[in-house]
Motif scaffolding. Structure first.
Motif, PDB file in Angstrom:
ATOM      1  N   GLU A  13     143.470  37.564  11.672  1.00  0.00           N
ATOM      2  CA  GLU A  13     142.492  36.545  12.041  1.00  0.00           C
ATOM      3  C   GLU A  13     142.550  36.212  13.532  1.00  0.00           C
ATOM      4  OE1 GLU A  13     146.144  34.456  10.234  1.00  0.00           O
ATOM      5  OE2 GLU A  13     144.963  36.278   9.901  1.00  0.00           O
ATOM      6  N   ARG A  14     143.759  36.245  14.095  1.00  0.00           N
ATOM      7  CA  ARG A  14     143.878  35.978  15.527  1.00  0.00           C
ATOM      8  C   ARG A  14     143.376  37.167  16.342  1.00  0.00           C
ATOM      9  NH1 ARG A  14     149.305  34.306  18.994  1.00  0.00           N
ATOM     10  NH2 ARG A  14     148.202  33.113  20.602  1.00  0.00           N
ATOM     11  N   MET A  15     143.606  38.370  15.841  1.00  0.00           N
ATOM     12  CA  MET A  15     143.089  39.564  16.509  1.00  0.00           C
ATOM     13  C   MET A  15     141.572  39.526  16.608  1.00  0.00           C
ATOM     14  SD  MET A  15     143.373  43.573  15.331  1.00  0.00           S
ATOM     15  CE  MET A  15     145.095  43.784  15.780  1.00  0.00           C
ATOM     16  N   LEU A  16     140.914  39.123  15.532  1.00  0.00           N
ATOM     17  CA  LEU A  16     139.455  39.073  15.541  1.00  0.00           C
ATOM     18  C   LEU A  16     138.957  38.073  16.578  1.00  0.00           C
ATOM     19  CD1 LEU A  16     136.900  40.161  14.211  1.00  0.00           C
ATOM     20  CD2 LEU A  16     137.044  38.279  12.563  1.00  0.00           C
ATOM     21  N   GLY A  17     139.581  36.916  16.657  1.00  0.00           N
ATOM     22  CA  GLY A  17     139.183  35.930  17.656  1.00  0.00           C
ATOM     23  C   GLY A  17     139.402  36.433  19.071  1.00  0.00           C
ATOM     24  N   ALA A  76     139.352  39.532  20.031  1.00  0.00           N
ATOM     25  CA  ALA A  76     138.348  40.568  20.297  1.00  0.00           C
ATOM     26  C   ALA A  76     137.016  39.960  20.699  1.00  0.00           C
ATOM     27  CB  ALA A  76     138.173  41.449  19.062  1.00  0.00           C
ATOM     28  N   VAL A  77     136.635  38.880  20.045  1.00  0.00           N
ATOM     29  CA  VAL A  77     135.389  38.197  20.410  1.00  0.00           C
ATOM     30  C   VAL A  77     135.466  37.679  21.842  1.00  0.00           C
ATOM     31  CG1 VAL A  77     133.940  36.193  19.905  1.00  0.00           C
ATOM     32  CG2 VAL A  77     134.793  37.617  18.037  1.00  0.00           C
ATOM     33  N   GLU A  78     136.604  37.095  22.213  1.00  0.00           N
ATOM     34  CA  GLU A  78     136.783  36.613  23.582  1.00  0.00           C
ATOM     35  C   GLU A  78     136.761  37.771  24.576  1.00  0.00           C
ATOM     36  OE1 GLU A  78     136.929  33.459  24.696  1.00  0.00           O
ATOM     37  OE2 GLU A  78     136.377  32.951  22.642  1.00  0.00           O
ATOM     38  N   ALA A  79     137.356  38.902  24.219  1.00  0.00           N
ATOM     39  CA  ALA A  79     137.352  40.071  25.098  1.00  0.00           C
ATOM     40  C   ALA A  79     135.946  40.587  25.319  1.00  0.00           C
ATOM     41  CB  ALA A  79     138.228  41.169  24.502  1.00  0.00           C
ATOM     42  N   ASP A  80     135.150  40.591  24.276  1.00  0.00           N
ATOM     43  CA  ASP A  80     133.760  41.036  24.382  1.00  0.00           C
ATOM     44  C   ASP A  80     132.993  40.132  25.330  1.00  0.00           C
ATOM     45  OD1 ASP A  80     131.707  42.891  23.386  1.00  0.00           O
ATOM     46  OD2 ASP A  80     130.813  41.113  22.489  1.00  0.00           O
ATOM     47  N   ARG A  81     133.180  38.831  25.206  1.00  0.00           N
ATOM     48  CA  ARG A  81     132.507  37.875  26.085  1.00  0.00           C
ATOM     49  C   ARG A  81     132.937  38.040  27.538  1.00  0.00           C
ATOM     50  NH1 ARG A  81     133.563  32.671  22.122  1.00  0.00           N
ATOM     51  NH2 ARG A  81     131.855  33.108  20.625  1.00  0.00           N
ATOM     52  N   SER A 119     140.308  47.007  10.707  1.00  0.00           N
ATOM     53  CA  SER A 119     140.259  46.127  11.877  1.00  0.00           C
ATOM     54  C   SER A 119     139.105  46.495  12.793  1.00  0.00           C
ATOM     55  CB  SER A 119     141.579  46.221  12.649  1.00  0.00           C
ATOM     56  OG  SER A 119     142.663  45.806  11.850  1.00  0.00           O
ATOM     57  N   ALA A 120     138.915  47.799  13.010  1.00  0.00           N
ATOM     58  CA  ALA A 120     137.825  48.242  13.879  1.00  0.00           C
ATOM     59  C   ALA A 120     136.476  47.808  13.326  1.00  0.00           C
ATOM     60  CB  ALA A 120     137.862  49.757  14.045  1.00  0.00           C
ATOM     61  N   ALA A 121     136.281  47.947  12.012  1.00  0.00           N
ATOM     62  CA  ALA A 121     135.011  47.562  11.405  1.00  0.00           C
ATOM     63  C   ALA A 121     134.736  46.078  11.598  1.00  0.00           C
ATOM     64  CB  ALA A 121     135.023  47.909   9.917  1.00  0.00           C
ATOM     65  N   ALA A 122     135.750  45.253  11.388  1.00  0.00           N
ATOM     66  CA  ALA A 122     135.572  43.806  11.551  1.00  0.00           C
ATOM     67  C   ALA A 122     135.252  43.453  13.000  1.00  0.00           C
ATOM     68  CB  ALA A 122     136.824  43.075  11.083  1.00  0.00           C
ATOM     69  N   ILE A 123     135.967  44.070  13.928  1.00  0.00           N
ATOM     70  CA  ILE A 123     135.755  43.769  15.349  1.00  0.00           C
ATOM     71  C   ILE A 123     134.375  44.231  15.803  1.00  0.00           C
ATOM     72  CG2 ILE A 123     136.517  44.381  17.681  1.00  0.00           C
ATOM     73  CD1 ILE A 123     139.400  44.409  16.528  1.00  0.00           C
ATOM     74  N   ASP A 167     129.440  42.518  20.409  1.00  0.00           N
ATOM     75  CA  ASP A 167     128.155  43.104  20.779  1.00  0.00           C
ATOM     76  C   ASP A 167     128.253  44.383  21.590  1.00  0.00           C
ATOM     77  OD1 ASP A 167     126.627  41.032  19.587  1.00  0.00           O
ATOM     78  OD2 ASP A 167     127.021  39.747  21.319  1.00  0.00           O
ATOM     79  N   ARG A 168     129.313  44.532  22.391  1.00  0.00           N
ATOM     80  CA  ARG A 168     129.280  45.648  23.321  1.00  0.00           C
ATOM     81  C   ARG A 168     130.622  46.362  23.507  1.00  0.00           C
ATOM     82  NH1 ARG A 168     132.177  44.190  27.055  1.00  0.00           N
ATOM     83  NH2 ARG A 168     131.746  46.077  28.227  1.00  0.00           N
ATOM     84  N   VAL A 169     131.742  45.700  23.307  1.00  0.00           N
ATOM     85  CA  VAL A 169     133.024  46.334  23.586  1.00  0.00           C
ATOM     86  C   VAL A 169     133.213  47.579  22.725  1.00  0.00           C
ATOM     87  CG1 VAL A 169     134.347  44.970  21.879  1.00  0.00           C
ATOM     88  CG2 VAL A 169     135.492  45.881  23.925  1.00  0.00           C
ATOM     89  N   VAL A 170     133.737  48.626  23.342  1.00  0.00           N
ATOM     90  CA  VAL A 170     134.096  49.851  22.619  1.00  0.00           C
ATOM     91  C   VAL A 170     135.459  49.627  21.967  1.00  0.00           C
ATOM     92  CG1 VAL A 170     134.715  52.280  22.877  1.00  0.00           C
ATOM     93  CG2 VAL A 170     132.752  51.338  24.122  1.00  0.00           C
ATOM     94  N   VAL A 171     135.585  50.022  20.715  1.00  0.00           N
ATOM     95  CA  VAL A 171     136.841  49.849  19.986  1.00  0.00           C
ATOM     96  C   VAL A 171     137.495  51.212  19.803  1.00  0.00           C
ATOM     97  CG1 VAL A 171     137.922  49.061  17.851  1.00  0.00           C
ATOM     98  CG2 VAL A 171     135.970  47.813  18.796  1.00  0.00           C
ATOM     99  N   GLY A 172     138.717  51.317  20.277  1.00  0.00           N
ATOM    100  CA  GLY A 172     139.482  52.550  20.116  1.00  0.00           C
ATOM    101  C   GLY A 172     140.581  52.361  19.079  1.00  0.00           C
ATOM    102  N   ILE A 173     140.751  53.351  18.235  1.00  0.00           N
ATOM    103  CA  ILE A 173     141.848  53.336  17.259  1.00  0.00           C
ATOM    104  C   ILE A 173     142.820  54.421  17.678  1.00  0.00           C
ATOM    105  CG2 ILE A 173     142.493  53.404  14.833  1.00  0.00           C
ATOM    106  CD1 ILE A 173     139.538  53.037  14.137  1.00  0.00           C
TER     107      ILE A 173
END
Length: 291
Positions: free
Chosen positions: A21-25, A27-32, A52-56, A61-67
């Motif tokens: 849950e903290r990771m998701l928050g 990620a949202v801040e990183a995107d902003r 995790s990637a799917a949720a993020i 809106d724009r950040v690229v997610v790498g696994i």
């Protein structure tokens, strides 16, 4: 064919020691904040990488997610291809994927350790890349068995598959069978240059002359105990493969890794980083503009 660049993309990691849950928050801040790439990985037995990637991806809106990375022994290659293809079609151009051997004691712990990690990797990479290309794949290997398997919804855009590699045999395999290379956080600048050179030499030896990309992690710890923590965690690359300084010092390392052939330099916090969201913002707003 060279992946060398003087201005790599700056990414950052949200480690799996951060609760989901903290990771998701974060990620949202990183995107902003405008972070280009947010990377995560699967450590047994914490968060699932694809979950995790799917949720993020859904929450941003724009950040690229790498696994980086998915352990091949844990995942049937057809399921891996299905998951990657689904995410790529839903979020085109926003997913990067690396696979790897997995931490061998963990693979043994769950009964998935392969007698030959290199043998598994070779079969897996070939099958995964063919499936993602929309091909019908039949193979009867030592580790991968597929009978006329074709994805019903293959990606509409190409998804490069990177291999996490350290030793010379794995580096050669990355050059021969993968679209790119993921280097862990223990590579110095010189070590990264040697690794990229080895991959490209193996690629040329088998007659491949198409793009090859390199992503590298690099430890960057913050806080008053950063240097001491880095010293306690000294690995093969030693403190030459780690940072604890200003944004300008970090940017200088990013540029140096670019000169070694690294296209994306991903900053890795300590497992005790107090504020993952702020760490990601720092990478996006303090380091990236200086590169």
């Amino acid at each position: 064919m060279s992946a060398s660049t003087s201005s790599p993309t700056v990414g950052a990691i949200c480690r799996p020691q951060t609760s989901p849950e903290r990771m998701l928050g974060a990620a949202v801040e990183a995107d902003r904040a405008g972070l280009s790439e947010l990377w995560l990985w699967e450590d047994c037995f914490l968060e699932g990488g694809l979950t995790s990637a799917a949720a993020i991806l859904s929450a941003t809106d724009r950040v690229v997610v790498g696994i980086g990375l998915l352990p091949m022994p844990l995942r049937n290659v057809a399921i891996t291809a299905m998951e990657i293809a689904t995410l790529e079609r839903m979020f085109p151009g926003r997913l990067r994927v690396a696979v790897g051997h997995g931490v061998q004691p963990w693979m043994e712990q769950v009964g998935a350790k392969a007698p030959s990690p290199l043998g598994l990797a070779r079969e897996y990479l070939v099958a995964l890349r063919r499936l993602l290309a929309g091909e019908e794949v039949t193979v009867d290997g030592n580790y991968v068995t597929l009978d006329a398997v074709r994805l019903g919804w293959p990606p509409l855009t190409r998804v490069p598959v990177l291999l996490g590699a350290i030793g010379p045999k794995s580096l050669a395999l990355a050059g021969e069978c993968a679209d790119g290379l993921l280097l862990d956080a223990d590579f110095t600048v010189d070590g990264a240059r040697e690794a990229v050179t080895a991959c490209l030499a193996a690629r040329r030896a088998v007659g491949i002359d198409v793009a090859f990309e390199t992503v590298a992690y690099q430890r960057f710890y913050r806080g008053p105990d950063a240097q001491a923590e880095l010293a306690r965690e000294t690995r093969p690359g030693g403190l030459d493969a780690a940072l604890a300084g200003s944004a300008a010092e970090v940017a200088e390392r990013v540029r140096a890794m670019g000169s070694a052939g690294v296209e994306t330099l991903v900053l890795m916090p300590s497992s005790t980083e107090a504020d993952p969201a702020d760490y990601l913002r720092f990478a996006a707003t303090e380091v990236a503009p200086l590169v």
